[in-house]
Structure formats: structure tokens, C-alpha cells
Scaffold this active site. Structure first.
Site, PDB file in Angstrom:
ATOM      1  N   ALA A 222      49.069  35.889  27.734  1.00 36.61           N
ATOM      2  CA  ALA A 222      49.310  34.574  28.445  1.00 36.61           C
ATOM      3  C   ALA A 222      51.099  34.493  28.768  1.00 36.61           C
ATOM      4  O   ALA A 222      51.339  33.873  29.693  1.00 36.61           O
ATOM      5  CB  ALA A 222      49.150  33.817  27.298  1.00 36.61           C
ATOM      6  N   TRP A 237      50.578  34.144  45.772  1.00 37.10           N
ATOM      7  CA  TRP A 237      49.493  34.923  46.712  1.00 37.10           C
ATOM      8  C   TRP A 237      49.539  34.442  48.150  1.00 37.10           C
ATOM      9  O   TRP A 237      48.775  34.552  49.047  1.00 37.10           O
ATOM     10  CB  TRP A 237      48.368  35.052  46.368  1.00 37.10           C
ATOM     11  CG  TRP A 237      48.167  35.951  45.079  1.00 37.10           C
ATOM     12  CD1 TRP A 237      47.626  37.226  45.202  1.00 37.10           C
ATOM     13  CD2 TRP A 237      48.112  35.591  43.758  1.00 37.10           C
ATOM     14  NE1 TRP A 237      47.694  37.753  43.806  1.00 37.10           N
ATOM     15  CE2 TRP A 237      48.273  36.903  42.888  1.00 37.10           C
ATOM     16  CE3 TRP A 237      48.685  34.471  43.066  1.00 37.10           C
ATOM     17  CZ2 TRP A 237      48.138  36.832  41.451  1.00 37.10           C
ATOM     18  CZ3 TRP A 237      48.827  34.637  41.679  1.00 37.10           C
ATOM     19  CH2 TRP A 237      48.501  35.888  40.934  1.00 37.10           C
ATOM     20  N   ASP A 302      34.921  36.247  39.973  1.00 33.53           N
ATOM     21  CA  ASP A 302      33.642  35.433  39.553  1.00 33.53           C
ATOM     22  C   ASP A 302      34.064  34.074  38.847  1.00 33.53           C
ATOM     23  O   ASP A 302      34.356  34.287  37.634  1.00 33.53           O
ATOM     24  CB  ASP A 302      32.474  36.142  38.814  1.00 33.53           C
ATOM     25  CG  ASP A 302      31.343  35.190  38.371  1.00 33.53           C
ATOM     26  OD1 ASP A 302      31.245  34.006  39.173  1.00 33.53           O
ATOM     27  OD2 ASP A 302      30.500  35.534  37.417  1.00 33.53           O
ATOM     28  N   ASP A 325      34.710  31.995  44.469  1.00 34.40           N
ATOM     29  CA  ASP A 325      34.717  33.348  44.437  1.00 34.40           C
ATOM     30  C   ASP A 325      35.267  34.112  45.188  1.00 34.40           C
ATOM     31  O   ASP A 325      35.498  33.695  46.505  1.00 34.40           O
ATOM     32  CB  ASP A 325      33.223  33.807  44.462  1.00 34.40           C
ATOM     33  CG  ASP A 325      32.302  33.215  43.035  1.00 34.40           C
ATOM     34  OD1 ASP A 325      32.874  32.691  42.231  1.00 34.40           O
ATOM     35  OD2 ASP A 325      31.059  33.404  43.194  1.00 34.40           O
ATOM     36  N   HIS A 331      42.325  45.265  42.067  1.00 33.86           N
ATOM     37  CA  HIS A 331      43.214  44.238  41.213  1.00 33.86           C
ATOM     38  C   HIS A 331      43.626  45.457  40.079  1.00 33.86           C
ATOM     39  O   HIS A 331      42.920  46.061  39.850  1.00 33.86           O
ATOM     40  CB  HIS A 331      42.152  43.292  40.742  1.00 33.86           C
ATOM     41  CG  HIS A 331      42.540  42.471  39.652  1.00 33.86           C
ATOM     42  ND1 HIS A 331      43.828  41.823  39.585  1.00 33.86           N
ATOM     43  CD2 HIS A 331      42.015  42.204  38.353  1.00 33.86           C
ATOM     44  CE1 HIS A 331      44.287  41.102  38.501  1.00 33.86           C
ATOM     45  NE2 HIS A 331      42.935  41.367  37.632  1.00 33.86           N
ATOM     46  N   GLU A 449      21.966  51.245  34.751  1.00 34.79           N
ATOM     47  CA  GLU A 449      23.109  50.278  35.326  1.00 34.79           C
ATOM     48  C   GLU A 449      22.438  48.950  35.591  1.00 34.79           C
ATOM     49  O   GLU A 449      22.816  47.799  35.222  1.00 34.79           O
ATOM     50  CB  GLU A 449      23.839  50.802  36.639  1.00 34.79           C
ATOM     51  CG  GLU A 449      24.751  49.778  37.155  1.00 34.79           C
ATOM     52  CD  GLU A 449      24.359  48.799  38.225  1.00 34.79           C
ATOM     53  OE1 GLU A 449      24.782  47.619  38.370  1.00 34.79           O
ATOM     54  OE2 GLU A 449      23.108  49.082  38.590  1.00 34.79           O
TER      55      GLU A 449
END
Length: 688
Positions: A222, A237, A302, A325, A331, A449
Site C-alpha cells: 500500500a 498511464w 479483471d 476490464d 504486468h 487447468e
């Protein structure tokens, strides 16, 4: 009883810091690790006191016995296992040497030590000084214990790293100066804890929890962003970085942390994911928590815990920035190593922490620690923020067309394999890329999976919800792919080919709309730089190739520092539906060459040469070279250089004076009006 008449306190800096793997900290204070003995010698004026000595260790502004932020312990003949104790090693007429042990679950932070004669009740206590206590990955009883020594050296003691960036089809790497041992950095890391919301709201509770890496990691995730507190970095961004630094310009954490402190703890502008992850790596390694940076390519964001990510295109194939989304080209987050008694020992090991402010968790922009094992097994009911992390690596992707005039949406396709690819980290001891995708999920396309994915949906009660979005659209008879025809480089035209194949035994007529947009790495479209539309017919089983050429003049002014262009081809196949073909192109910057001209030695100057060639047919202006490297340069070096003519090579020189021997990392960032942030790094072996 009178106050002790102390002449000197010898903290045995060299012996203690070597034994505790803390000799690299650039500080006069002794730095020790919990659960491990350290010694000090007290020398008295005149003869030493006859009574038994009692030591007092205190941390925090209002130390208290109950909160374990204050502890008193008398000198005994043997150490007391698992608690604070002091044992006399030797003594003479005027001095005594004592070994002090702390418990392996001691609170970390700065301690003030005092000593008194007797039980410590009424006698005045004499201050001995301060020491900093850290987590101890070398101690088997510590929550952060890491059994492999090569990994401990990499994830706790290494001051430099690399971060992987780019896109799944073109992975690049950039150096990062972690610099946890540099001057002032440990102090700033402790200040970060003391400026957190957790500490401000309940200082005693927060201090008492500083023995727990879960708490410390979550608080710091944080505090590295500035969204809810006086944290370190402000995210941006937008593509517009006025009033601060372009996130791409940073090459390390040291500069950022020092800037935060020097400004009176105002947010440093600006950061993006790898910058947040780099700073969190520095802070956690500084405090003794084994930590590494992880890059996930095609990383899902998400926003609604649906484990699906919706992406939208208009009817000409242009990407639309609608809906919450998104799928980021890459990332970067962190993994830290510690046990999880709160959820069970099966979930010990790597824990995911993320300081990039994306979604709130318990009201704050913080994320983790989520157990890596829990993510792989679909145990998304376990704390902290497991559903969000699970989706980042394993969400299903649903592409839609959205009619801007009617608002009508149609499913283009649903697919399960593209999210979470080539999840990467730096290898132990080298700059090589290690693929850790299999740590996060079972092999894409395997039954296991899908079983785990369904288990995760069940735990989030998603199987009881409307599943129409997950119905697969009809399979089309036309497919396609983009292929690069030449290496994509900034300053040159982008040449690609679109190949379309008709799999049907009869001809197919279609309207084809192609578009190319510059984007930021989060996938957000910035500007359209090329488009084309045509009507075509593919014969039975026919394959056709269509060249795509995007001139430099078209994309030049709209390219962001991420150097990314998103190309799409949306084909309206008659009587069937829409087929979408897409590719993200990452353009390469021209290269930098770094040469260290001679043997680097401690306290001796050595010259460095940097070569850069202008690949363009136009002059480059506003040329600046930035250099940094822990133990090579005291602070970041800036060289303003003259304009560079078309096709000309610049030879830039500066001097280093290393302050410590060993393997070091020199990071260079060259910027100009046409090429912001061209980076390179070089390993420098410094002789004693």
C-alpha cells in the site's frame, strides 16, 4: 542505585555485521537479524559494577511490555531459547562482553538498548545506543527462512536485477538498480512503515505485527503507491507525464526513495508497474524478506471478479477503451518468500504482492500476499486478493464487437489460452530469463487447468450466475494471422503481412477492415496511425497474403515510450459472422554500447565510454545521458550532450570511482527528442 558509569560501548560492528550478512548496509548503526546472537562490549570508568546487569530493548515511540515492543532481560549463564537473553562471554576489571539473543519472531525495526544494574525496576537505565533488527532468511525458525543459499544471495543480498518487458511475441529486458544497501535507504524503508495508514490508525497494533512478514508485505504494497497515504510513487498511464518523470526514465529505486524523503514525503511522479515492483523489491530486501520481480505477459485486469475479461472493438476493428476490464501486454509484480500459518503450511513459499494501484483491497490500494500455491490450485477463497491474482494469469478472454451508433454488442470469440503467458523472472546468479508460468497454472489446454478454473469459479459462486457470455460463438471457416516481414525498429517502416485462409470447400466473400493504433503497454489505444478497407473473396481452401506497411512518418509523433503498435483485421464473412486477427508489435530502440576502459578498482577512477548511433535522416536534439549504479556512482549522473546529426555516432565519456569491490551493475539511459529512454546496462567487476 546509581547510573552506570559507562566509558564506551563497542557494538563490534565488523564482527556482528559479517555474521548477520549485513555488512553491506551503508550505515553507522549496527544492523542485525532476529533469532541470531550479536555481541557488544561495555567498558566502565573505574571498576565494573558488581551487581547483575539487566538489558532493556525498546522499539517504537511508546514501548510497552504487553505489545512486546519493550523487553527487559538479565544476564544469565546460558541463552534462553526463543526469547530475548544475554550471556556474559568475558570480563575483566573494567569491562564486560555480552552476547545478546533475540527470538526468531522478534519485531523488526530500530531498537534502543539500555542497561541497568539489578532487576531493572527502579534503577536508572543507561542508553547504549540503537541497532536495527531485520528478518532472518538464514534462521530455520524465522518465517522467511530460505534453505537454498544461492537463492538467499540472489533474493536478499543482490543489489541489481533485470525486469522483463515488451510483449509475448517480443520479450525485452531492462536493468534495475535495487540498491537496498545504499546510504539512507534502510532508514527510508523504516520511515515507510512509520508513515503507513496501519501505523497512523493504531501504532501499538501495527508495531506488534511487525514480526509478521505478511503484515509488513501488505502494508508496504500500500505504501509504495501514493493513492491512500503519503506513499512513495504516483501512478500515471496517460502518456502525458508533465510535472514529473516519464516512468520509462527510471533505472532504479534509490533515486526514487531518496527523492520521496527529500521532498518531505510527497509522492514522486510518476510510476508504472515495473517501477512499483522495483521499489517494493528494494524495500522488502532491505528489511530481510527474500523478494523477486515477476513479469506476466498478456496479464488480465479483471475488475468484477468474474474470471473473464471483456475486450471491445468497433465494427472496423478499432480497439475501444470501454468497460473496466483490460489485458495488459505485460504486468510486473513481486513474489516474497515466507510461511503462511494463517491459511496452512501447504501454502508456504512464494507469496504474491503487488504495489501497482489497480483495485482496492479492504479499502486501500494494496494487493497480497496471495499464496502462489493457492493460485495454481484455484483456492481463490484464501486471503489475500487471490481472485484478482488468479484472473491475471488465468482469466478467459471474451472479444466483442460494439456498434457505436446502436450500442449493440456481439461476441467475436471466447478463448481460454492467451491470458498469462511467459510469466518470467531473473535467473539466480545470471541475467537469463526463467519461465515460471507452470508455478501459476497447469499447462494451458490440459484437463487439469480447466478443472482448476472451474474449481475457482465454484469458490466464487460464478457457476450459479448467467453463463451466456461463456458460450462459444460459431466456428468460422476463415482464419488469419499477422507475420512480421522485417525487424520492427523505431525510425523505420513497420512491414507485416496478413495471411487469411479459407478452410471451406466453397468460396467466401468478406469485407476486411484493417487498423493500427499506437498503445500504452496496458493496451489502452492512443492514436490510429494506419487503416485500410477492402472487399475480397477467398476461393475454396485458398490462402491469400496482404502486405501491411506503416511508414515512420505516420506513427512517429504518436508512439509512446512503450514503443507498441496494435494491429487488427476484422473480416465480416458473408452469412457467417466476424473474424478478428490481431497482433501487438513492439518496436526496438537503437542500441547503446557501453565500454569500461580499464580495470575497475575500489577508490580508483576509471573511464566509461557510451556509443550511440542516430539511425534517422534527421538531427536529434535535447540529448541527455543518465547513468547510475550502486557503489559505482554516489548519485545519478547527468550529461547534457550536443545535438546529433543524421546517421552520426555519438561517443560519450564519463568517470566512475567505485567504492566497493565485487560484481556491480552500471545502468545507462540515453534520451533525445526522437528516442526517449534508450537503455542499456553492463556488469562491472570491481577489484579490491
Amino acid at each position: 542505585m546509581t547510573e552506570l558509569n559507562l566509558a564506551n560501548v563497542d557494538w563490534k560492528w565488523k564482527e556482528n555485521t559479517q555474521a548477520h550478512h549485513t555488512s553491506q548496509y551503508n550505515t553507522k548503526e549496527v544492523v542485525v537479524r532476529r533469532g541470531q546472537v550479536f555481541s557488544l562490549t561495555l567498558t566502565f570508568r573505574g571498576s565494573r559494577p558488581l551487581g547483575n546487569l539487566t538489558f532493556i530493548a525498546e522499539t517504537g515511540a511508546t514501548p510497552a511490555l504487553q505489545a512486546k515492543t519493550r523487553v527487559a532481560f538479565a544476564v544469565t549463564s546460558t541463552p534462553r531459547s526463543g526469547s530475548w537473553s544475554a550471556v556474559q562471554n568475558s570480563s575483566d576489571a573494567s569491562s564486560v562482553t555480552v552476547s545478546i539473543s533475540s527470538p526468531p519472531n522478534a519485531i523488526i525495526g530500530r531498537y534502543t538498548f539500555r542497561v541497568t544494574v539489578g532487576s531493572g525496576g527502579s534503577a536508572p537505565a543507561t542508553i547504549l545506543g540503537t541497532a536495527v533488527m531485520l528478518f532472518n532468511p538464514w534462521n530455520k525458525e524465522d518465517d522467511v527462512y530460505m534453505p537454498n543459499n544461492a537463492e538467499r544471495v540472489e533474493y536478499v543480498l543482490s543489489e541489481f536485477g533485470v525486469v522483463f518487458m515488451g510483449s509475448a511475441n517480443r520479450i525485452g529486458q531492462s536493468g534495475w538498480n535495487i540498491g537496498q544497501f545504499q546510504e539512507d535507504i534502510l532508514d527510508i524503508c523504516l520511515t515507510l512503515l512509520d508513515r503507513s495508514r496501519s501505523f497512523m490508525q493504531d501504532a501499538q497494533r501495527d508495531l506488534a505485527l511487525r514480526n509478521d512478514p505478511k503484515h509488513v508485505g501488505r502494508v508496504l504494497s500500500a505504501m509504495v503507491n501514493s493513492n491512500d497515504d503519503s506513499g512513495v510513487l504516483q501512478g500515471n498511464w496517460s502518456g502525458n507525464y508533465r510535472g514529473g518523470q516519464n516512468p520509462s526514465s527510471w533505472t532504479g529505486s534509490v533515486d526514487i526513495l531518496r527523492q520521496w524523503k527529500a521532498s518531505g514525503f510527497r509522492a514522486v511522479k510518476y510510476g508504472q508497474c515495473w517501477v512499483f515492483a522495483g521499489v517494493l523489491t528494494t524495500v522488502l530486501r532491505a528489511l530481510g524478506v527474500p523478494t523477486r520481480m515477476i513479469t506476466n505477459f498478456n496479464s488480465a485486469h479483471d475488475t468484477d471478479r468474474s474470471l473473464t475479461v471483456d475486450v471491445y472493438y468497433d465494427e472496423s476493428g478499432n480497439p475501444l477503451n470501454i468497460g473496466g476490464d483490460s489485458i495488459w501486454n505485460f504486468h510486473v509484480w513481486n513474489e516474497s518468500w515466507f510461511v503462511r500459518p494463517d491459511i496452512g503450511s501447504a501454502y508456504n513459499g512464494w507469496q504474491i504482492l503487488d504495489a501497482t494501484p489497480q483495485e482496492r483491497s479492504a479499502g486501500l490500494f494494496q494487493c497480497g500476499p496471495a499464496s502462489l500455491t493457492a493460485i495454481k490450485e484455484g483456492d481463490v477463497n484464501l486471503k489475500y486478493d487471490s481472485p484478482f491474482v488468479f484472473a491475471e494469469v488465468n482469466a478467459d478472454r471474451i472479444a466483442w464487437t460494439h456498434n457505436m451508433s446502436t450500442g449493440e454488442t456481439k461476441t467475436l470469440y471466447t478463448e481460454t489460452k492467451s491470458v498469462g503467458q511467459f510469466t518470467s523472472t531473473k535467473a539466480v546468479g545470471t541475467y537469463a530469463r526463467v519461465d515460471v508460468t507452470s508455478n501459476y497454472k497447469y499447462a494451458e489446454g490440459s484437463a487439469k487447468e480447466r478443472t482448476v478454473f472451474e474449481k475457482a469459479r465454484e469458490k466464487l459462486n460464478l457457476n450459479t450466475m448467467n453463463t451466456t457470455a461463456r458460450q462459444l460463438p460459431p466456428r468460422l471457416s476463415v482464419s488469419g494471422k499477422f507475420k512480421m516481414e522485417c525487424t520492427p525498429e523505431v525510425g523505420k517502416e513497420v512491414c507485416m503481412a496478413l495471411t487469411l485462409t479459407n478452410h471451406a470447400p466453397e468460396p467466401k466473400a468478406m469485407e476486411m477492415h484493417m487498423a493500427a493504433w499506437t498503445i500504452v503497454y496496458t493496451g489502452k489505444p492512443i492514436h490510429e496511425v494506419w487503416k485500410n478497407a477492402q472487399s475480397i473473396t477467398l476461393g475454396p481452401k485458398e490462402e491469400k497474403t496482404f502486405p501491411v506497411t506503416i511508414p515512420y512518418e505516420e506513427y512517429q509523433q504518436y508512439l509512446t515510450t512503450d514503443n507498441m503498435i496494435h494491429t487488427t483485421a476484422l473480416c465480416h464473412v458473408e452469412k457467417e459472422g466476424d473474424a478478428l486477427v490481431e497482433r501487438v508489435v513492439t518496436l526496438e530502440n537503437p542500441g547503446l554500447t557501453i565500454k569500461v576502459l580499464g580495470q575497475a578498482r575500489v577508490n580508483r577512477q576509471v573511464q566509461v565510454e557510451v556509443l550511440f548511433t542516430n539511425p534517422l535522416m534527421q538531427e536529434l536534439k535535447d540529448c541527455v545521458l543518465l547513468a547510475e549504479g550502486s557503489d559505482l556512482l554516489a548519485e545519478k549522473l547527468r550529461l547534457d550532450t550536443p545535438p546529433l546529426e543524421a546517421k552520426q555516432q555519438a561517443t560519450l565519456q564519463f568517470a566512475l570511482t567505485p567504492t566497493r569491490d565485487g560484481t556491480k551493475q552500471l545502468l545507462i539511459n540515453f534520451s533525445c527528442d526522437k528516442f526517449p529512454d534508450v537503455k542499456a546496462f553492463e556488469t562491472v567487476e570491481v577489484a579490491p
